[in-house]
Design an enzyme around this catalytic site. Sequence first.
Site, PDB file in Angstrom:
ATOM      1  N   ASP A 136      52.985   9.408  32.987  1.00  0.00           N
ATOM      2  CA  ASP A 136      54.536   9.114  33.191  1.00  0.00           C
ATOM      3  C   ASP A 136      54.437   8.385  34.172  1.00  0.00           C
ATOM      4  O   ASP A 136      53.292   8.228  34.965  1.00  0.00           O
ATOM      5  CB  ASP A 136      55.118  10.830  33.465  1.00  0.00           C
ATOM      6  CG  ASP A 136      56.401  10.611  33.939  1.00  0.00           C
ATOM      7  OD1 ASP A 136      57.359  10.382  32.819  1.00  0.00           O
ATOM      8  OD2 ASP A 136      57.050  11.382  35.152  1.00  0.00           O
ATOM      9  N   ASP A 138      57.690   7.621  36.026  1.00  0.00           N
ATOM     10  CA  ASP A 138      59.571   8.402  37.397  1.00  0.00           C
ATOM     11  C   ASP A 138      58.940   9.686  37.713  1.00  0.00           C
ATOM     12  O   ASP A 138      58.645  10.974  37.397  1.00  0.00           O
ATOM     13  CB  ASP A 138      60.670   8.600  36.711  1.00  0.00           C
ATOM     14  CG  ASP A 138      60.826   7.640  36.045  1.00  0.00           C
ATOM     15  OD1 ASP A 138      61.640   6.703  37.205  1.00  0.00           O
ATOM     16  OD2 ASP A 138      61.462   7.143  35.473  1.00  0.00           O
TER      17      ASP A 138
END
Length: 300
Positions: A136, A138
């Site tokens: 991922d 953020d």
Amino acid sequence: MDNTSIITQVTNPKEEEVLSSNPEKVSLSSSSLRKKSRRSLFSSFFCCLQSYETEPPPTTTNNNTGPLPPPIEENGAPPKHFTLSCVLCVFCLHPSWCIVAQCEQVEVAPVPAPPEKYLLPEVNINDYGKKCVVIDLDETLVHSSFKPISNADFIVPVEIDGTVHQVYVLKRPHVDEFLQKMGELFECVLFTASLAKYADPVADLLDQWGVFRARLFRESCVFHRGNYVKDLSRLGRELHNVIIVDNSPASYIFHPENAVPVQSWFDDMADTELLDLLPFFEGLSKEEDVYGVLQNFRGR
């Protein structure tokens, strides 16, 4: 731009506290999106995964060429029966830019059928024999804000409704070392629920070593029960050799048994979680089966 934020993020608990003192400015998202106080890697791992009771999904291979039905609720606008709430968060200067899906709890969801065409290309010859790690962006590798940050590592211009806005990006401590090592051990894929117009230039600046073999954005997610879910069965890799590293349990609701959860990061420059994870991933890269290793890890 329509009522969809370009960045998919969780709420910073510090800023959430400030906003809650001004109720006329913001309607807070549901409690499931509020982050708890910092906890260790082991406690976050157990907390996120022990609540799930599910059998590993069937393994898919690149040799599956038969016609397959499309996944449920794939992409596009959310189904009409989902309720969304507007939020004036730290990432947006206008409430219409940010919509946070309401989600009261995270539960294991039925895995949609794989697509006719997988999201990833054929495995690069240099990555044969390596496991695939989906990472991922953020609050896992970086934290971004539309508000100026004095010590920002990057400033990325993003066009919204014909106006260019500056996005200030902070790198998580030890992210450079983490990415370089992960690139040696695994086939690494960036998978974010944010839009490519923001995430792609951030990845250009973040990944100076070409660690990410592919980049997947919001359009590659499945919209399910108000969340953008990263359906690992759509990648085109053996599921027992896929790991997802993400701070949001809702992102891997279809495959919680493949997840290595991380604590959401905002601005703690003393954070060492990425560095602490490296010995675990070094051992994991040498194992035959992801499920067995993660199950043993949870059972300690």
